[in-house]
Design an enzyme around this catalytic site. Sequence first.
Site, PDB file in Angstrom:
ATOM      1  N   ASP A  35       0.823  -1.206   0.000  1.00 35.38           N
ATOM      2  CA  ASP A  35       0.000   0.000   0.000  1.00 35.38           C
ATOM      3  C   ASP A  35       0.865   1.269   0.000  1.00 35.38           C
ATOM      4  OD1 ASP A  35       0.994  -0.279   2.491  1.00 35.38           O
ATOM      5  OD2 ASP A  35      -0.911  -0.140   3.565  1.00 35.38           O
ATOM      6  N   SER A  36       2.075   1.142  -0.508  1.00 32.21           N
ATOM      7  CA  SER A  36       2.959   2.309  -0.649  1.00 32.21           C
ATOM      8  C   SER A  36       3.130   2.574  -2.145  1.00 32.21           C
ATOM      9  CB  SER A  36       4.328   2.038   0.000  1.00 32.21           C
ATOM     10  OG  SER A  36       5.178   3.154  -0.157  1.00 32.21           O
TER      11      SER A  36
END
Length: 369
Positions: A35-36
């Site tokens: 989720d980066s």
Amino acid sequence: TAFPPNFVHSLDASHMVLSAIECKIAGLVFASVHDSYWTHACDVDKMNTILRDQFVRMHTEPIMERLKAEFEERYSDHMLPVASWDYVNSFSFEKNGALKAGTQRLSKTTREQRRQLVETELARLHLETCEDTVGEDMVQQQITANDAELAESMEPVDLTSIELVDSETDPVGAARQADLIAYTTRINAGRIRDERKAIMKEHRERVSRLRSYFTRQAKAAKAAKAERKPRKKSESVEPTVESAEPTSKPQVVTEAGKLEAADLDAINSGVLAQDSLDTYIETLKLDRDLQIDRLQAKYPTKFDRPLIISLPAGSRAAEVEQLKMLIKQGKLAGRLVKSHRFDKLTFDDLPAQGDFNINEVLQSPYFFS
């Protein structure tokens, strides 16, 4: 327990894929780890807008409703092994209300019972393998009650108006009530047995008295007929005034000490006579059977709720221990049995959706900043 985090991770991955597709369409360089998300510094604001838009797009879909529908279809015939503590008192009382000693065992097992036994053993072995609980009393734990103390505390209850205790919220109260219900049904069974015997005995004696009465009447009539038979000339005698008189009408029966009042009335009114005795007795039999049938309504011996209370093993340990203690103290008549079975897998209804507006993500200063 592994499913919820894995499912959330799958949503993260779905959001990442949707964002990657939109970034490609917008001509942005896109890279990510879980989720980066990364892009060139000059395109960060554009990517931020895309991330938010795709997040809102994804979560406005009925994700949980679809998941529940998929599970219900995929696992519609799936059976789940479960273990529970069952409070059972089906065989705790005699018909007179006395407590039975020892465990009742079935002398014969039907095919269905044998199938259930096999299924129970499979569920037990499966749980022992998965939970590593071999050696813990997984089959049955039976605890006997103090007969004297418990018998004194029992009293019949009105089964037609009893208000049932919820076993989910009050298992101890439900167990106590189950004892009273079981006790009442067994007491009622004894009452039915005793009153049925009394009704049958009274009927037999009544019929016997009627038959005896008409047998005596027939003998008396036969004797009277023999006396009225003409004598031979050598035996003839001068008729007396009494013998010359016509025969008087039959006397009214008043044998109240031997016959029922209703039978006396039937005889005296002419309804009951020798030639109608069998029909009259059949009527008495119907009345007897009707009295016996009424006993079941007067003394119920069946109850529409199974007298078994199940508590999931492990999740309600404190309540199980409380039941064990009450049984040991002689305050409950049943026993606790560790049961294993396969239950159909079911899914709870989804909780109501909260009042959070997903579109607020679009203006949030903390989301993907």
